[in-house]
Design a protein around this motif. Structure first.
Motif, short mmCIF file in Angstrom:
data_model
loop_
_atom_site.label_atom_id
_atom_site.label_comp_id
_atom_site.label_asym_id
_atom_site.label_seq_id
_atom_site.Cartn_x
_atom_site.Cartn_y
_atom_site.Cartn_z
N THR A 35 32.33 -1.49 63.34
CA THR A 35 31.86 -1.54 64.73
C THR A 35 30.34 -1.68 64.72
O THR A 35 29.67 -1.36 63.73
N THR A 93 30.46 -1.43 72.62
CA THR A 93 30.60 -1.54 71.17
C THR A 93 31.46 -2.74 70.82
O THR A 93 32.46 -2.99 71.48
N THR A 95 33.81 -4.61 67.98
CA THR A 95 34.62 -4.36 66.78
C THR A 95 34.70 -5.65 65.98
O THR A 95 34.95 -6.72 66.55
N THR A 97 36.53 -7.50 62.73
CA THR A 97 37.70 -7.39 61.86
C THR A 97 37.81 -8.64 61.00
O THR A 97 37.89 -9.75 61.51
N ASP A 116 35.32 -7.19 72.14
CA ASP A 116 34.68 -6.14 72.93
C ASP A 116 35.63 -4.96 73.10
O ASP A 116 36.74 -4.97 72.56
N GLU A 117 35.20 -3.98 73.86
CA GLU A 117 36.00 -2.76 74.02
C GLU A 117 37.32 -3.02 74.74
O GLU A 117 38.26 -2.24 74.61
#
Length: 143
Positions: A35, A93, A95, A97, A116-117
């Motif tokens: 993150t 925040t 993320t 991956t 995004d969140e």
């Protein structure tokens, strides 16, 4: 010790990663998740900086490649990265991956998603890394 039994490399944040506020949530050859806060990584218009997206995406994709390479007794170096920005973010925040598209003995390719969140895709990266033999370590010699 055979290469198949080598322990995987463990991620260690670099200076830029620390300045960008990156945190590691998960790490394996099959998936690396991190993150990063948007705050502190914005451009002058108040949006998540595209360069920040590329920097963190390249880092996470490279970490995934190095984890795979380490189990083969090798290391990885990036040879190509490309990105498509789909939307941006102003806060919250992000993320990041990384999942493998190809895990070979000489090349790896990973898809890296920034979301995004709300789980919306902000950026998609593809990174290719070349796997190289680790350089021989130099033993210390007393004068």
């Amino acid at each position: 010790m055979t290469h198949e039994s080598l322990p995987p490399w463990t991620i260690s944040l670099g200076e830029l990663d620390e300045k960008m506020g990156v945190s590691i949530l998960e790490q394996s050859a099959e998936r690396v998740v991190a993150t990063m806060p948007v705050e502190g990584n914005r451009q002058s218009f108040g949006l998540l900086h595209g360069g920040a997206s590329l920097a963190v995406g390249e880092a996470v994709g490279s970490w995934a490649a190095v984890i795979h390479a380490s189990t083969l007794g090798k290391t990885a170096v990036g040879v190509d990265v490309s990105a498509t920005h789909h939307r941006s973010a102003r806060d919250g925040t992000v993320t990041i991956t990384a999942t493998p598209i190809h895990l070979g003995r000489t090349l790896t390719t990973h898809e890296v998603l920034l979301t995004d969140e709300a789980g919306r895709r902000l950026c998609t990266l593809r990174i290719t890394n070349l796997l190289l033999d680790k350089p021989a370590t130099v033993s210390s010699v007393e004068p």
